[in-house]
Write a protein that holds these residues in place. Structure first.
Motif, PDB file in Angstrom:
ATOM      1  N   PHE A 370     -43.681 -36.930  -5.657  1.00 20.75           N
ATOM      2  CA  PHE A 370     -43.591 -38.197  -4.944  1.00 20.75           C
ATOM      3  C   PHE A 370     -42.582 -38.081  -3.809  1.00 20.75           C
ATOM      4  O   PHE A 370     -41.471 -37.585  -4.006  1.00 20.75           O
ATOM      5  CB  PHE A 370     -43.148 -39.300  -5.912  1.00 20.75           C
ATOM      6  CG  PHE A 370     -43.674 -40.653  -5.586  1.00 20.75           C
ATOM      7  CD1 PHE A 370     -44.891 -41.076  -6.100  1.00 20.75           C
ATOM      8  CD2 PHE A 370     -42.965 -41.518  -4.766  1.00 20.75           C
ATOM      9  CE1 PHE A 370     -45.383 -42.341  -5.804  1.00 20.75           C
ATOM     10  CE2 PHE A 370     -43.450 -42.773  -4.455  1.00 20.75           C
ATOM     11  CZ  PHE A 370     -44.661 -43.192  -4.974  1.00 20.75           C
ATOM     12  N   ALA A 371     -42.972 -38.496  -2.601  1.00 21.90           N
ATOM     13  CA  ALA A 371     -42.049 -38.588  -1.472  1.00 21.90           C
ATOM     14  C   ALA A 371     -41.559 -40.025  -1.397  1.00 21.90           C
ATOM     15  O   ALA A 371     -42.350 -40.947  -1.163  1.00 21.90           O
ATOM     16  CB  ALA A 371     -42.734 -38.173  -0.176  1.00 21.90           C
ATOM     17  N   SER A 372     -40.273 -40.217  -1.608  1.00 17.74           N
ATOM     18  CA  SER A 372     -39.756 -41.558  -1.806  1.00 17.74           C
ATOM     19  C   SER A 372     -38.550 -41.824  -0.918  1.00 17.74           C
ATOM     20  O   SER A 372     -38.046 -40.929  -0.216  1.00 17.74           O
ATOM     21  CB  SER A 372     -39.380 -41.744  -3.279  1.00 17.74           C
ATOM     22  OG  SER A 372     -38.901 -43.043  -3.519  1.00 17.74           O
ATOM     23  N   GLU A 373     -38.098 -43.056  -0.959  1.00 18.71           N
ATOM     24  CA  GLU A 373     -36.846 -43.454  -0.318  1.00 18.71           C
ATOM     25  C   GLU A 373     -35.869 -43.853  -1.406  1.00 18.71           C
ATOM     26  O   GLU A 373     -36.135 -44.735  -2.213  1.00 18.71           O
ATOM     27  CB  GLU A 373     -37.097 -44.624   0.641  1.00 18.71           C
ATOM     28  CG  GLU A 373     -35.853 -45.105   1.380  1.00 18.71           C
ATOM     29  CD  GLU A 373     -35.058 -46.153   0.616  1.00 18.71           C
ATOM     30  OE1 GLU A 373     -33.802 -46.096   0.656  1.00 18.71           O
ATOM     31  OE2 GLU A 373     -35.678 -47.010  -0.033  1.00 18.71           O
ATOM     32  N   VAL A 380     -37.315 -38.135  -0.075  1.00 18.99           N
ATOM     33  CA  VAL A 380     -36.706 -37.608  -1.296  1.00 18.99           C
ATOM     34  C   VAL A 380     -37.843 -37.237  -2.240  1.00 18.99           C
ATOM     35  O   VAL A 380     -38.623 -38.100  -2.655  1.00 18.99           O
ATOM     36  CB  VAL A 380     -35.775 -38.637  -1.958  1.00 18.99           C
ATOM     37  CG1 VAL A 380     -35.242 -38.095  -3.279  1.00 18.99           C
ATOM     38  CG2 VAL A 380     -34.630 -38.995  -1.029  1.00 18.99           C
ATOM     39  N   ALA A 381     -37.968 -35.961  -2.567  1.00 15.96           N
ATOM     40  CA  ALA A 381     -39.044 -35.501  -3.443  1.00 15.96           C
ATOM     41  C   ALA A 381     -38.677 -35.787  -4.895  1.00 15.96           C
ATOM     42  O   ALA A 381     -37.556 -35.517  -5.329  1.00 15.96           O
ATOM     43  CB  ALA A 381     -39.291 -34.014  -3.244  1.00 15.96           C
ATOM     44  N   LYS A 382     -39.629 -36.341  -5.624  1.00 20.91           N
ATOM     45  CA  LYS A 382     -39.435 -36.630  -7.046  1.00 20.91           C
ATOM     46  C   LYS A 382     -40.558 -35.962  -7.828  1.00 20.91           C
ATOM     47  O   LYS A 382     -41.742 -36.193  -7.561  1.00 20.91           O
ATOM     48  CB  LYS A 382     -39.456 -38.141  -7.298  1.00 20.91           C
ATOM     49  CG  LYS A 382     -38.210 -38.871  -6.813  1.00 20.91           C
ATOM     50  CD  LYS A 382     -37.045 -38.657  -7.758  1.00 20.91           C
ATOM     51  CE  LYS A 382     -35.866 -39.524  -7.374  1.00 20.91           C
ATOM     52  NZ  LYS A 382     -34.759 -39.402  -8.334  1.00 20.91           N
ATOM     53  N   LEU A 383     -40.178 -35.138  -8.789  1.00 19.91           N
ATOM     54  CA  LEU A 383     -41.149 -34.455  -9.629  1.00 19.91           C
ATOM     55  C   LEU A 383     -41.500 -35.337 -10.815  1.00 19.91           C
ATOM     56  O   LEU A 383     -40.615 -35.805 -11.541  1.00 19.91           O
ATOM     57  CB  LEU A 383     -40.575 -33.119 -10.108  1.00 19.91           C
ATOM     58  CG  LEU A 383     -41.515 -32.188 -10.879  1.00 19.91           C
ATOM     59  CD1 LEU A 383     -42.731 -31.829 -10.037  1.00 19.91           C
ATOM     60  CD2 LEU A 383     -40.768 -30.928 -11.308  1.00 19.91           C
ATOM     61  N   LEU A 384     -42.803 -35.578 -11.018  1.00 22.77           N
ATOM     62  CA  LEU A 384     -43.279 -36.502 -12.044  1.00 22.77           C
ATOM     63  C   LEU A 384     -44.050 -35.776 -13.132  1.00 22.77           C
ATOM     64  O   LEU A 384     -44.384 -34.597 -13.005  1.00 22.77           O
ATOM     65  CB  LEU A 384     -44.198 -37.562 -11.420  1.00 22.77           C
ATOM     66  CG  LEU A 384     -43.752 -38.248 -10.137  1.00 22.77           C
ATOM     67  CD1 LEU A 384     -44.858 -39.168  -9.655  1.00 22.77           C
ATOM     68  CD2 LEU A 384     -42.466 -39.019 -10.353  1.00 22.77           C
ATOM     69  N   ASP A 385     -44.367 -36.518 -14.175  1.00 20.77           N
ATOM     70  CA  ASP A 385     -45.376 -36.168 -15.186  1.00 20.77           C
ATOM     71  C   ASP A 385     -45.135 -34.816 -15.843  1.00 20.77           C
ATOM     72  O   ASP A 385     -45.765 -33.808 -15.516  1.00 20.77           O
ATOM     73  CB  ASP A 385     -46.774 -36.195 -14.561  1.00 20.77           C
ATOM     74  CG  ASP A 385     -47.853 -36.295 -15.642  1.00 20.77           C
ATOM     75  OD1 ASP A 385     -47.488 -36.230 -16.830  1.00 20.77           O
ATOM     76  OD2 ASP A 385     -49.035 -36.437 -15.288  1.00 20.77           O
ATOM     77  N   PHE A 386     -44.241 -34.820 -16.820  1.00 18.58           N
ATOM     78  CA  PHE A 386     -43.987 -33.625 -17.615  1.00 18.58           C
ATOM     79  C   PHE A 386     -44.829 -33.628 -18.889  1.00 18.58           C
ATOM     80  O   PHE A 386     -44.414 -33.127 -19.920  1.00 18.58           O
ATOM     81  CB  PHE A 386     -42.501 -33.535 -17.967  1.00 18.58           C
ATOM     82  CG  PHE A 386     -41.652 -33.008 -16.849  1.00 18.58           C
ATOM     83  CD1 PHE A 386     -41.169 -31.717 -16.877  1.00 18.58           C
ATOM     84  CD2 PHE A 386     -41.346 -33.802 -15.753  1.00 18.58           C
ATOM     85  CE1 PHE A 386     -40.387 -31.222 -15.840  1.00 18.58           C
ATOM     86  CE2 PHE A 386     -40.567 -33.325 -14.721  1.00 18.58           C
ATOM     87  CZ  PHE A 386     -40.087 -32.027 -14.765  1.00 18.58           C
TER      88      PHE A 386
END
Length: 545
Positions: A370-373, A380-386
C-alpha cells in the motif's frame, strides 16, 4: 500508540492446542448508541419508499376505477394525493441516503397526512350528499367504512414506521380523532345530517379508531424496544463500524472508529460459518499473531485482536489512506524507476525485519503493498496480508501443505510450488522482483491461460528483457530485476540487505523523494475532486506514473 481498552482476547495454549475466549464488549454492527438514529433513518427511508410504491399503486388503481364507474367526488383531491404519494416515492428513490431524519419525518407527514386528509374530506362530502337525499342508511354505512379505513391506516403506520411510543401515540391518536371530528363538523354545518345520524341505533359503544391507536402504539413500542436492545447488544463495545472497505475469501474489512479514542482504524473479521473449516480460522489467527510481532514502520500495524462470544474472529489495524500499488498502475500506468526504487527500499526494510524473525511472507504482490500518507509523509509503503507467512523456526509442519501450495501465480517463486514449507527469504526476493517488473512495465512477468501455465512459466521460461518492453528503463534496473527473479535461489540476492544495497546504488537520471511524492498525490487528488482527470487514450507510448 495507545491500545484499545478492554478488548476481547483469545489466548492459545500451545501444549494442549486449545483456545480460550475471554468475554469482552466488542461490536460488529455499524453505528453506536448515538448512531441508532442513523439506523432508524435508513429503516424509515426503506419503509417509506415501500409504502409510497404500494399506496401509489392502490390509489392509482382506485382512481381509475372510480373514473370508469363515473364517480367524480373530489377527483381533484384524489389526484393531488396520488401526486403527493408518487412524488414522495420519487424523492426517496432519487435522494437515497442524502435525506436527514428530519427530512424523512416530513416525507412521512406528507404521505400519511395526505391520505388522512383525503379520507376525511371525502367522508364530509359523502355525508353532505346523503344528508341532501335524506339517506340515513348510506350515511351511517359511510361513517363505518371510513372508520375502518382510518383503523387500517393507523395499524399500518404503527407497525410500519419506526417510532418511540410517545411519538407513535401522539400521531395515531390524532388520526383516530379525525373521523369523529369530521362527522361533528358536518353535523354542525348540516342540521338534517345530525337528525339522520340520530336514527342509527347500531352504534359501537367502543370507539374502534382509539382501540386501533392503542394497539398500534403498543406494537410500535415493542418493535422499537426490540430494535434498541438488539442494537445496543451488538454495539456494546469499543468499535463503531462505519463502512465496508472490501471482502474476500477469508473475511470482510470495515472502516471503523474506536468509540473512546475516536481513532480511525480498519477491522478485518471472519464470521462464524458451518461451511468454513477450522483451517481458515487458524490461518486467520496465525496471520494476526505473526504480524503483531513486527514493529517496522513499513509493516501494517496491528492494534487489537480477539474473538467475540458468537465465534466471530477479528483484528484491528491502522487505517491507510491511499492506494495499493496495483491500483496505482491500473489507474495511472507504469511507475517511474526512481519511484519504484523509493517504494521498494521501504518494502525491503519491512521484509528485512520479518526475515530476521524467521518470517517469510510468501505472498508479495502489488495488491499487498500500500502506498499511503502517514504523518505528513507521502508514498509511505505498507506491507499487508501476512496470511501465508511461514515461520522457518517452527517444527510443526502441516502435512497437508507437503503436497499443496498457496500464493499468487503471477508473483510466486519457482521453489514455492515444489518446496512450499522449505522456502527462505529468497522466495520473497523473487516475488519482489516480479512486483518491480509489473510496476515498471504495467504487465506481469509471465502470462498464461491458466494458473498452472503461469506457474510453469516461472519455472521454465526465460524472463523478458524490460528494455524491450520499454527502452526508458535503465540497464541497471533491468539487471536488478533479473537477478531477483533468477530461477535458482542461490543466484539471487542472498538477503534483503543485499537487495536494499543494490537499490540504493542505482544511478538514475532523477531521484524520487517525499516532496515529489506529495506533489504527485495532491495533484491527482485535485484532479479527481474537480473531475478533470483526462481519460486514457489508445496511445501506445509508455507513460510513467
Amino acid at each position: 500508540m495507545s491500545k484499545p481498552m478492554a478488548s476481547p482476547t483469545t489466548t492459545t495454549d500451545t501444549t494442549t492446542n486449545t483456545t480460550t475466549t475471554i468475554r469482552s464488549p466488542f461490536s460488529l454492527l455499524v453505528g453506536d448508541v448515538h448512531g441508532f438514529s442513523d439506523e432508524s433513518a435508513a429503516l424509515l427511508r426503506t419503509r417509506l419508499l415501500g409504502a409510497s410504491l404500494l399506496l401509489g399503486m392502490i390509489f392509482v388503481t382506485t382512481f381509475i376505477g372510480n373514473l370508469v364507474a363515473q364517480i367524480h367526488d373530489l377527483w381533484w383531491l384524489r389526484l393531488l394525493v396520488i401526486v403527493a404519494i408518487l412524488g414522495n416515492g420519487a424523492l426517496l428513490y432519487l435522494c437515497k441516503d442524502r435525506l436527514s431524519l428530519i427530512a424523512l419525518r416530513c416525507v412521512e407527514l406528507v404521505l400519511f397526512g395526505s391520505i388522512a386528509l383525503q379520507l376525511n374530506l371525502m367522508l364530509i362530502a359523502r355525508l353532505s350528499s346523503f344528508a341532501a337525499s335524506q339517506d340515513a342508511v348510506s350515511a351511517n354505512v359511510s361513517i363505518q367504512q371510513f372508520v375502518a379505513a382510518i383503523c387500517i391506516l393507523i395499524f399500518t403506520y404503527g407497525v410500519l414506521i419506526p417510532n418511540t411510543w410517545r411519538r407513535g401515540a401522539a400521531i395515531t391518536f390524532v388520526l383516530a380523532l379525525l373521523p369523529y371530528a369530521s362527522v361533528a363538523f358536518a353535523s354542525i354545518r348540516l342540521h338534517e345530517l345530525s337528525e339522520l345520524l340520530a336514527t342509527n341505533r347500531a352504534t359501537v359503544p367502543l370507539p374502534l379508531p382509539f382501540v386501533a391507536a392503542f394497539v398500534a402504539t403498543f406494537a410500535s413500542h415493542v418493535i422499537n424496544s426490540v430494535r434498541e436492545e438488539a442494537f445496543e447488544a451488538k454495539q456494546w463495545g469499543q468499535y463503531r463500524l462505519m463502512e465496508k472497505l472490501g471482502s474476500g475469501g477469508m473475511g470482510e474489512v470495515y472502516k471503523a472508529e474506536h468509540r473512546m479514542l475516536k481513532r480511525p482504524c480498519a477491522i478485518k473479521i471472519i464470521r462464524p460459518s458451518k461451511e468454513r473449516d477450522s483451517d481458515s480460522v487458524q490461518q486467520f489467527e496465525k496471520e494476526v499473531k505473526l504480524t503483531a510481532k513486527l514493529t517496522h514502520w513499513n509493516t501494517v500495524e496491528i492494534f487489537d485482536y480477539g474473538k467475540t462470544e458468537d465465534g466471530t474472529f477479528y483484528y484491528v489495524m491502522e487505517l491507510l489512506p491511499g492506494m495499493t500499488l496495483e491500483q496505482i498502475v491500473e489507474r495511472y500506468g507504469p511507475i517511474s524507476p526512481s519511484r519504484v526504487r523509493y517504494l521498494m527500499k521501504q518494502v525491503c526494510c519491512a521484509l528485512r525485519e520479518a526475515h530476521s524473525l524467521g518470517l517469510i511472507h510468501r505472498d508479495i504482490k502489488p495488491a499487498n503493498i500500500f502506498a499511503s500518507e502517514r504523518g505528513g509523509c507521502f508514498d509511505v509503503a505498507k506491507l499487508l496480508d501476512f496470511g501465508l507467512v511461514h515461520e522457518r523456526q517452527s517444527r510443526l509442519v502441516d502435512q497437508q501443505n507437503d503436497t499443496s501450495f498457496s500464493g499468487t501465480p503471477h508473483y510466486i517463486s519457482p521453489e514455492q510450488v515444489n518446496r512450499y514449507n522449505e522456502v527462505d527469504g529468497r522466495a520473497d526476493i523473487y516475488s519482489l522482483g516480479a512486483v518491480m517488473f509489473y510496476l515498471l512495465t504495467g504487465r506481469t512477468p509471465f502470462e498464461g491461460r491458466s494458473p498452472i501455465e503461469i506457474i510453469v512459466a516461472h519455472q521454465s521460461r526465460e524472463l523478458p528483457d524490460l528494455r524491450q518492453l520499454n527502452p526508458a528503463i535503465p540497464e541497471e534496473v533491468n539487471d536488478v530485476v533479473h537477478r531477483c527473479m533468477a530461477k535458482v535461489p542461490s543466484q539471487r540476492y542472498p538477503s534483503m540487505n543485499e537487495l536494499l544495497l543494490a537499490l540504493e546504488t542505482l544511478r538514475l537520471a532523477d531521484d524520487w523523494d517525499s516532496d515529489r511524492a506529495e506533489f504527485w498525490w495532491k495533484e491527482r487528488s485535485d484532479r479527481e475532486t474537480d473531475r478533470l482527470e483526462i481519460e486514457k487514450t489508445g496511445d501506445a507510448t509508455m507513460d510513467f506514473a
